[in-house]
Design a protein around this motif. Structure first.
Motif, short mmCIF file in Angstrom:
data_model
loop_
_atom_site.label_atom_id
_atom_site.label_comp_id
_atom_site.label_asym_id
_atom_site.label_seq_id
_atom_site.Cartn_x
_atom_site.Cartn_y
_atom_site.Cartn_z
N GLY A 161 0.81 -1.20 0.00
CA GLY A 161 0.00 0.00 0.00
C GLY A 161 0.84 1.25 0.00
N ALA A 162 0.28 2.32 -0.53
CA ALA A 162 0.93 3.62 -0.53
C ALA A 162 -0.14 4.69 -0.33
CB ALA A 162 1.67 3.86 -1.84
N SER A 163 0.21 5.73 0.42
CA SER A 163 -0.73 6.81 0.66
C SER A 163 0.00 8.14 0.70
CB SER A 163 -1.48 6.61 1.98
OG SER A 163 -0.60 6.74 3.08
N VAL A 164 -0.74 9.19 0.43
CA VAL A 164 -0.21 10.55 0.53
C VAL A 164 -1.27 11.41 1.21
CG1 VAL A 164 0.70 12.57 -0.66
CG2 VAL A 164 1.16 10.28 -1.57
N LEU A 165 -0.91 12.00 2.35
CA LEU A 165 -1.78 12.97 3.00
C LEU A 165 -1.42 14.36 2.50
CD1 LEU A 165 -1.55 11.63 6.69
CD2 LEU A 165 -3.35 11.18 5.01
N ASN A 166 -2.45 15.16 2.28
CA ASN A 166 -2.28 16.54 1.81
C ASN A 166 -1.49 16.58 0.50
OD1 ASN A 166 -2.46 19.30 1.74
ND2 ASN A 166 -1.00 19.66 3.42
N ILE A 167 -2.02 15.89 -0.48
CA ILE A 167 -1.29 15.80 -1.76
C ILE A 167 -1.15 17.16 -2.45
CG2 ILE A 167 -1.90 13.40 -2.18
CD1 ILE A 167 -4.17 14.30 -3.93
N LEU A 168 -2.00 18.13 -2.09
CA LEU A 168 -1.90 19.46 -2.68
C LEU A 168 -0.94 20.36 -1.91
CD1 LEU A 168 -5.68 20.12 -3.48
CD2 LEU A 168 -3.91 19.18 -4.99
N ASN A 169 -0.39 19.83 -0.79
CA ASN A 169 0.55 20.58 0.06
C ASN A 169 -0.05 21.92 0.50
OD1 ASN A 169 2.94 20.83 1.49
ND2 ASN A 169 4.00 21.87 -0.18
N LYS A 170 -1.34 21.87 0.87
CA LYS A 170 -2.02 23.08 1.33
C LYS A 170 -1.49 23.48 2.70
CE LYS A 170 -5.67 25.96 1.01
NZ LYS A 170 -5.56 26.69 2.26
N LYS A 171 -1.12 24.75 2.86
CA LYS A 171 -0.59 25.25 4.12
C LYS A 171 -1.74 25.68 5.03
CE LYS A 171 3.57 24.81 2.45
NZ LYS A 171 4.47 23.72 2.88
N ASN A 172 -2.33 24.72 5.71
CA ASN A 172 -3.45 25.01 6.61
C ASN A 172 -2.93 25.42 7.98
OD1 ASN A 172 -5.78 24.13 4.89
ND2 ASN A 172 -4.68 22.17 4.97
N ILE A 173 -3.55 26.43 8.58
CA ILE A 173 -3.24 26.84 9.94
C ILE A 173 -4.27 26.21 10.87
CG2 ILE A 173 -2.93 28.76 11.53
CD1 ILE A 173 -0.82 28.56 9.34
N LEU A 174 -3.80 25.40 11.82
CA LEU A 174 -4.70 24.70 12.73
C LEU A 174 -5.00 25.52 13.97
CD1 LEU A 174 -3.14 21.12 12.56
CD2 LEU A 174 -5.06 22.03 11.24
N ASN A 175 -4.07 26.36 14.38
CA ASN A 175 -4.29 27.17 15.58
C ASN A 175 -3.33 28.37 15.56
OD1 ASN A 175 -5.40 27.92 18.02
ND2 ASN A 175 -4.00 26.67 19.24
N THR A 176 -3.78 29.44 16.16
CA THR A 176 -2.94 30.62 16.33
C THR A 176 -3.11 31.11 17.77
OG1 THR A 176 -3.16 31.29 14.02
CG2 THR A 176 -2.50 32.98 15.59
N TYR A 177 -2.01 31.36 18.44
CA TYR A 177 -2.08 31.92 19.79
C TYR A 177 -0.87 32.83 20.00
CZ TYR A 177 1.27 28.28 21.24
OH TYR A 177 2.36 27.48 21.37
#
Length: 853
Positions: free
Chosen positions: A808-824
């Motif tokens: 098996g092979a997988s790729v997470l976030n294949i578009l390499n989107k720079k998502n921000i999960l949290n800011t503090y």
């Protein structure tokens, strides 16, 4: 006249022929005579006397022997009857029953008299048993005359006979078995997304990992990753140990493994599930309408059950991916005993792979700090890390008999980290050890066809040791330990074919210790609490004969006593539960669910800067002062449609949770240190449409949540929840072609709330010591929208007759989107505001290879 005479002669000859034929037919059928009458005849004809017990011979009938001598006649009678005839002298004889007999029979089915091979014929009370041959025949020798014989075969009703019931006139008796005709109950199940994921009639979701297909981004059936594909379930920080069900925090999920409550569920700071999926038989997820047998978990129940059947043959497997390797097996020890085991160990401490790098960057991104919009130069920063994890499970399965089964289970989960950061002027070290050790046992007893019971006991210990060394003089030590012992007894009684009555009792003793030691400034704390919970529960379940109605309702009564010496309290809590499902038509069904629940364990979320961005959570107990018992109320209404492999589900819900603290919610604003008590309510809609065919499955899901906090002592009193994700979309599909499976999907959601510093000239309050940031209203800002696309691929093939393999092979976030999960935000040593933005995983590849045999 001559012609009539001829006819008359023909009729005479025909009549004589028929008489002759009937005579021969009668001669071919032996005449049976009572043995006792024939004995009297022998006494007269041969001038002898026979001594016997009337009961031994009265019911026996014989064929009259053709021989003329007395000796030959007596030998014939012995052969026919199995009686023993002994000559005492020339005149007197005795007749007695032989204590041992030889038996023979043909086992046939009673409809068409077809023979039944491989039926078991057993002499009860002895070790004598045989199997019928290909013709359904069996022979038994020297069987006690008073013995009972049992004959059984799968699919037929078991029959019991006495040895004396075997006919002595037929040298090999024909024994018919009756076929069992069992009317199977209709099971209303929706299969959606992929094979192995089903929605049951009580609205729970079950995942069968053995039949699991494929989901986008997954190459292994990770339990906690899989459930996040369902509507209403997500993780705002992309972990498996922080699962948010309908706007609730992770500590509001009751996670059970073989009936044991788990206080640790992940590896690698929550990025990987800690439960081996290859010995997991079934996972049940309950979002509402929970059975009263479950306490705790005001947001959900995640019940993980390992394989529970004694295997007759060995099965096992092994595999590896870019983070770890594992092995599992199920070993039969005897016909009624088997042992299961599994083990997994990371390779992260001696092999650094691209997958490891992406995971590590996400966990340790607190060094990526922007200061007043100027990028900090980290070119002189060096890091060293020694990190590994492992988990071990075992289970002994013992079937005492067909009605009683014993199961003994254990699980050990471990994480170890030694992390160092060094610059030209500074050195920091973080040490973190986290482990969970649990033992459990159960006894399942089916006392009658109607009454059964299940006894479960367990002991679990969770331990977290953390150390943060900033300098030789400034060090922080923390320990969090949970010890829990529990006993649970469930009974189930079938009142009739449609009505079921369940009752039970549960006893839990939970002790939690939190120790903290700070060297500079000097601070020491040691807080320990113990809570004892007694629970009684009763529930009625109804299912109509045509399966149009399913109803379950019950009450759970909890008596909670805190044994803490300086803050003792007790409380009595009544929790009603309701689950209704009605089939309007064969394709359209409606469900109404409701529940009251409570829990006494919660997690404090330590600020992320304590450990260089390595978030850790500590378990605490309710004490009715700083933290009350957390209580929830929930109601939902859903409608489901399924026809021709098309499933459409729509569900609206409302949930209110009281007794939460700012410390358990992870506040990062002006109120993060206050520890105020409040509540939150969440209302929402979950929608799923899925087309599931043999070779492909495609689905679209949408979730709307409106989630708000209420704190009377804060200003403002009402503001958005930290987990207030208004809109969530998932679009995905899987395709299977022969030995290939492919999954591709995208997840989109609106940004989560966060709190910014106040705009203007005074963002910092210097009138306090230490200085503090002046924040805007809580959660008045929102992060950018989140988008991630994932893909996975699995190819299965055979290696030999018994070995199956897969790549098996997988790729997470294949578009390499720079998502921000949290800011503090926080203040640095120069009393300046630092902005910390925690990002999502970048492009994260993984590959795996497995063999199963």
């Amino acid at each position: 006249m001559p012609k009539c005479h001829n006819y008359f002669v023909i009729l005479i000859y025909l009549h004589l022929f028929l008489l002759s034929f009937l005579g021969r037919a009668q001669e071919s059928t032996p005449t049976l005579a009572p043995l006792i009458s024939y004995i009297e005849q022998l006494e007269r004809e041969h001038n002898v006397k026979f001594s016997f017990i009337d009961a031994d011979v009265r019911s026996i009938k014989i064929t009259i022997p053709t021989t003329k001598t007395l000796e030959g006649i007596l030998t014939d009678l012995e052969a026919q009857t199995g009686l023993s005839i002994t000559k005492l002298n020339d005149r007197y004889y005795t007749i007695v029953k032989n204590p041992l007999v030889d038996l023979c029979g043909f086992v046939v089915e009673n409809f068409e008299n077809n023979t039944i091979p491989s039926a078991t014929v057993e002499v009860l009370g002895t070790k004598t048993n045989v199997i019928t041959d290909a013709n359904g025949q069996f022979h038994l020798t020297d069987v006690p005359r008073n013995a009972n014989i049992v004959i059984k075969h799968i699919g037929f009703k078991t029959i019991f006979l006495s040895a004396e019931e075997f006919s002595q006139t037929d040298p090999c008796r024909k024994i018919p078995l009756t076929t069992i005709y069992q009317e199977l109950k209709e099971v209303v199940v929706y299969q959606f997304l992929t094979t192995g994921i089903n929605k049951e009639q009580d609205a729970s979701i079950t995942i069968n990992t053995g039949k699991f297909g494929i989901l986008p981004g997954l190459i292994e059936p990770d339990v906690l990753q899989t459930i996040q594909a369902l509507p209403g379930i997500k993780s705002v920080d992309e972990t498996v140990s922080d699962i948010n069900v309908r706007g609730g925090t992770n500590d509001q999920n009751l996670i059970l493994w073989d009936g044991i409550k788990m206080y640790q569920s992940g590896h690698f700071f929550g990025l990987i599930s800690a439960f081996n999926p290859y010995l997991t038989e079934k996972v049940t997820l309950i979002k509402n309408g929970t059975s009263v047998e479950y306490g705790d978990g005001v947001s959900s129940v995640i019940n993980i059950q390992t394989e529970n059947k004694v295997r007759k043959t060995f099965v096992g497997g092994a595999g590896f991916n870019l983070l770890s390797g594992d092995v599992y097996g199920n070993v039969p020890l005897s016909n009624n005993v088997s042992f299961q085991f599994s083990g997994r160990r990371s390779t992260t401490d001696f092999i650094k792979t691209p997958t490891y790098d992406r995971f590590f960057e996400k966990a340790f991104q607190d060094s990526e700090v922007t200061e007043n919009n100027n990028v900090e130069d980290n070119s002189d920063l060096t890091r060293e890390e020694d990190f590994y994890f492992y988990d071990i499970t075992g289970k002994l399965l013992y079937d005492i008999n067909e009605k009683q089964k014993v199961r003994l289970s254990f699980i050990h989960i471990n994480n170890n980290l030694n992390y160092n950061e060094t610059t030209d002027t500074d050195h920091r070290q973080s040490l973190l050890k986290q482990n969970n050790l649990s033992f459990g046992g159960s006894l399942q007893s089916n006392w009658t066809q109607r009454f059964s019971s299940h006894l479960n006991l367990y002991y679990t210990r969770y331990n977290l040791d953390a150390q943060n060394i900033v300098s030789e003089a400034q060090q922080l030590f923390q320990n969090n330990q949970v010890l829990e012992k529990a006993l649970k007894l469930n009974t189930n009684y079938k009142l009739n074919s449609t009505l079921n009555w369940s009752n039970g009792y549960q006893l839990n003793e939970t002790g939690i210790t939190n120790r903290t030691l700070v060297t500079q400034p000097a601070f020491r704390s040691n807080i320990k609490g113990v809570i004892l919970t007694h629970s009684l529960f009763s529930e009625l379940g109804f299912k109509s004969p045509n399966s149009k109605w399913f109803a379950r309702g019950g009450i759970r009564l909890n008596y909670i006593k805190n044994l803490k010496t300086f803050a003792t309290f007790d409380d009595l809590i009544l929790e009603p539960r309701l689950n209704l499902n009605y089939a309007i038509t064969q394709d359209l069904k409606i469900e109404v669910l409701g529940e009251f629940k409570s829990q006494t364990t919660n997690q404090i979320i330590d600020l992320e800067q304590n450990f260089l961005g390595i978030e850790k959570r500590r378990w605490i107990l309710s004490d009715d002062q700083t933290l009350p018992i957390t209580k929830s109320k929930q109601a939902s209404l859903g409608i489901n449609y399924e026809r021709n492999s098309l499933y459409v589900g729509l569900e609206g819900f409302y949930k209110k949770v009281e007794g939460i603290s700012t410390a358990t919610q992870g506040f990062q604003n002006k109120d993060q240190f206050r520890g105020e008590i409040g509540s939150y309510d969440v209302s929402g809609v979950e929608f799923l449409i899925n087309k599931n065919m043999n070779t492909y499955s495609t689905w679209l899901s949408y979730t709307y949540n409106l989630n708000n906090y209420y704190f009377d002592d804060l200003v403002p009193h009402k503001f958005p929840n930290n987990l207030d994700i208004r809109h969530t979309f998932t679009f995905a599909g899987t395709y299977t072609y022969k030995k290939f499976r492919v999954g591709l999907g995208a997840n989109y959601r609106t940004g989560k709330p966060y709190t910014q510093p106040q705009e203007g000239d005074n963002p910092i309050d210097n009138t306090t010591f230490p200085s503090r940031i002046n924040y805007a209203d809580p959660n008045s800002s929102r992060l950018s929208d989140y988008l991630r696309a994932d893909a996975s691929f699995i190819y299965s093939f055979k290696i030999g007759n018994r070995t199956k393999a897969s790549f098996g092979a997988s790729v997470l976030n294949i578009l390499n989107k720079k998502n921000i999960l949290n800011t503090y935000y926080r203040l640095n040593d120069q009393n300046e505001i630092e902005t910390i933005k925690r990002g999502s995983l970048g492009v994260t590849p993984n590959v795996s290879f497995r063999m199963n045999f």
